[in-house]
Scaffold this motif. Structure first.
Motif, mmCIF file in Angstrom:
data_model
loop_
_atom_site.group_PDB
_atom_site.id
_atom_site.type_symbol
_atom_site.label_atom_id
_atom_site.label_comp_id
_atom_site.label_asym_id
_atom_site.label_seq_id
_atom_site.Cartn_x
_atom_site.Cartn_y
_atom_site.Cartn_z
ATOM 1 N N PHE A 199 0.841 -1.205 0.000
ATOM 2 C CA PHE A 199 0.000 0.000 0.000
ATOM 3 C C PHE A 199 0.873 1.252 0.000
ATOM 4 N N ASP A 200 1.857 1.297 0.871
ATOM 5 C CA ASP A 200 2.730 2.469 0.957
ATOM 6 C C ASP A 200 3.475 2.701 -0.353
ATOM 7 N N TYR A 201 3.959 1.620 -0.943
ATOM 8 C CA TYR A 201 4.691 1.730 -2.199
ATOM 9 C C TYR A 201 3.782 2.261 -3.313
ATOM 10 N N HIS A 206 1.932 6.275 -7.159
ATOM 11 C CA HIS A 206 0.817 6.693 -8.020
ATOM 12 C C HIS A 206 -0.136 7.710 -7.407
ATOM 13 N N TYR A 207 -0.253 7.729 -6.110
ATOM 14 C CA TYR A 207 -1.250 8.584 -5.460
ATOM 15 C C TYR A 207 -0.632 9.274 -4.243
ATOM 16 N N VAL A 220 -8.615 4.761 -7.304
ATOM 17 C CA VAL A 220 -8.458 3.686 -8.294
ATOM 18 C C VAL A 220 -9.785 3.424 -8.990
ATOM 19 N N CYS A 221 -10.874 3.413 -8.236
ATOM 20 C CA CYS A 221 -12.200 3.228 -8.841
ATOM 21 C C CYS A 221 -12.479 4.310 -9.876
ATOM 22 N N SER A 249 -2.548 1.722 -11.455
ATOM 23 C CA SER A 249 -2.251 2.996 -12.111
ATOM 24 C C SER A 249 -3.398 3.467 -12.999
ATOM 25 N N GLY A 250 -4.273 2.561 -13.395
ATOM 26 C CA GLY A 250 -5.352 2.922 -14.307
ATOM 27 C C GLY A 250 -4.968 2.839 -15.763
#
Length: 472
Positions: A199-201, A206-207, A220-221, A249-250
């Motif tokens: 999660f941290d990575y 990306h966010y 992400v959704c 990343s989408g």
């Protein structure tokens, strides 16, 4: 000039539970098919004239700074959970920072067996490599978030599938290869420390403004809803929307049995293994919500109050339907020249799609033809189009420049399935001209290109490709 790739490998610094480090398996006679020099430049890669391009991107030579590894992940495949998958025929060479300051993965695909090959040979044959090169680069030109193709190399070796076929290796570039399946792996195994580290990575990469799993899930959704709506607006069918093919990343990833529709059919399926239509064209909106529900489930163990998390995560996932509809409405309204759609525009769009379906109209051609005087000729019942056109013309009378919006929303050129298959057949016989021609034309999909008009033509009955294959 010697090739220089400025690697800065963050994923390789994660613990061994995230990956297996190994080298690609050398091949006998690497030969370069394509090198994306423009993409290389954006990645700060220099030395595009290095004669070692073929051996480097076949896996025979490990470039300085690379730290090759195969990622491990799990995933839901056609609804069934596989507790361990992973890169069975791919190796992440490493990462670079591009001109925009974004971190990008460089991965070899087809570079030999890994611990996750599941009795496979770890290789790719020429067809899927060329398909992914052409389609991913076409998607980029269409403006769709996607992985990119940096290189394609023949290996000089034979790969056994239904018959002996020439082998090849694709070099793929991605914002990252972090998948929903990565989160499912650690969550399903109760490896909470690793799940937190993942999660941290992911957030850092990306966010960076995200502070907790709830915010990550929402973002992400939103990205996935926008992505799938864009696919649908182009008539694109991914074919295998398993959770291990769904990125955080989408980006669009893993162009296996994918295709663009010719005749519009909401139930169209191309994947040879999708016998029940799970990943049909119209089902993609529902499936992405299902995939995000699996991500939500995997994130639950990170929440201090898990009962409250279930409630909030459920609300986010259920809210995707509205987000998808808004994104769908925006994309399809633009195709009709409507810049700021309202809910009342939904029936106008829907009636045009039904008109196409009832008249077996080609999806891409019918929309593009709205810019011309022969749109009615695309329909077996032109009078039905005339009735619809009256309402449409009245609606766009209030728009500032509908033609300009339609021109940049409706491509003239897509990588049509029959042209892809014809290109692959020619390349298997040693003729790569169609491959290069497709790449050139598809790099400008929204432009009229009279010299390439033959590539707009839908397939003749004998040319229809009813199914595509992943190539493993």
């Amino acid at each position: 000039m010697t090739l220089h790739i400025p690697f800065d490998n963050s994923f390789a610094r994660l613990p061994a539970s995230f990956h297996s480090k190994l080298k690609p398996q050398p091949v006998s006679a690497p030969k370069l098919i394509a090198w994306n020099a423009a993409l290389a430049e954006t990645l700060n890669i220099t030395g595009s004239d290095d004669p070692r391009l073929a051996p480097i991107f076949a896996g025979n030579v490990i470039p300085d700074g690379a730290d090759p590894l195969a990622q491990v992940y799990a995933g839901h495949q056609f609804g069934g959970f596989s507790p361990q998958l992973g890169d069975g025929r791919a190796l992440l060479l490493g990462e670079v920072i591009d001109h925009a300051g974004a971190r990008r993965d460089i991965q070899l695909k087809g570079s030999g067996p890994t611990p996750y090959s599941r009795r496979g040979d770890g290789r790719a044959w020429l067809g899927p490599v060329l398909r992914e090169y052409v389609v991913s680069e076409a998607m980029h030109a269409l403006g769709v978030p996607t992985t990119r193709a940096l290189a394609a190399v023949r290996t000089g070796e034979t790969v056994l599938r239904e018959r002996p076929l020439p082998g090849a290796v694709l070099t793929r570039v991605a914002a990252s290869h972090i998948r929903v399946g990565h989160f499912e792996l650690f969550s399903s195994r109760g490896m909470i420390a690793e799940l937190q580290q993942l999660f941290d990575y992911t957030v850092d990469r990306h966010y960076p403004s995200t502070t907790d799993p709830t915010e990550l899930l929402q973002q992400v959704c939103d990205r996935q809803a926008a992505l799938v709506a864009q696919w649908m607006s182009l008539g694109f069918i991914h074919g295998v929307m398993n959770t291990d093919n769904c990125t955080l990343s989408g980006e669009t990833i893993d162009y296996g049995p994918c295709a663009f529709m010719d005749v519009y059919d909401p139930h169209q399926v191309f994947s040879s293994i999708d016998r029940n239509g799970r990943y049909a064209y119209a089902a993609q909106a529902e499936i992405i919500v299902w995939n995000m529900a699996q991500l939500a489930t995997a994130l639950i163990p990170l929440m201090p109050d898990q009962d409250a998390a279930v409630e909030s995560f459920t609300k986010i996932v259920h809210g995707m339907a509205d987000t998808l509809h808004r994104e769908w409405l925006t994309r399809f309204a633009a195709k009709l020249g409507i810049n700021a759609p309202t809910p009342e525009d939904g029936p106008l769009i829907g009636s045009f799609l039904r008109l196409m379906h009832d008249n077996q109209a080609d999806f891409t051609i019918a929309f593009r033809a709205l810019l011309t005087d022969n749109a009615r000729d695309q329909f077996a019942d032109p009078s039905a189009f005339d009735a619809w056109e009256t309402g449409w013309r009245k609606r766009i009378d209030t728009e500032a420049d509908p033609e300009a919006l339609m021109r940049r929303s409706n491509p003239a050129f897509i990588p049509r399935n029959h042209r892809i298959e014809q290109m692959i057949s020619a390349a298997v016989d040693g003729d790569e001209r169609a491959f290069h021609h497709l790449n050139t034309v598809l790099s400008r999909p929204y432009d009229d290109q009279p010299d390439a008009e033959e590539l707009t033509r839908p397939p003749l009955p004998a040319e229809i490709v009813p199914a595509t294959f992943c190539g493993t």
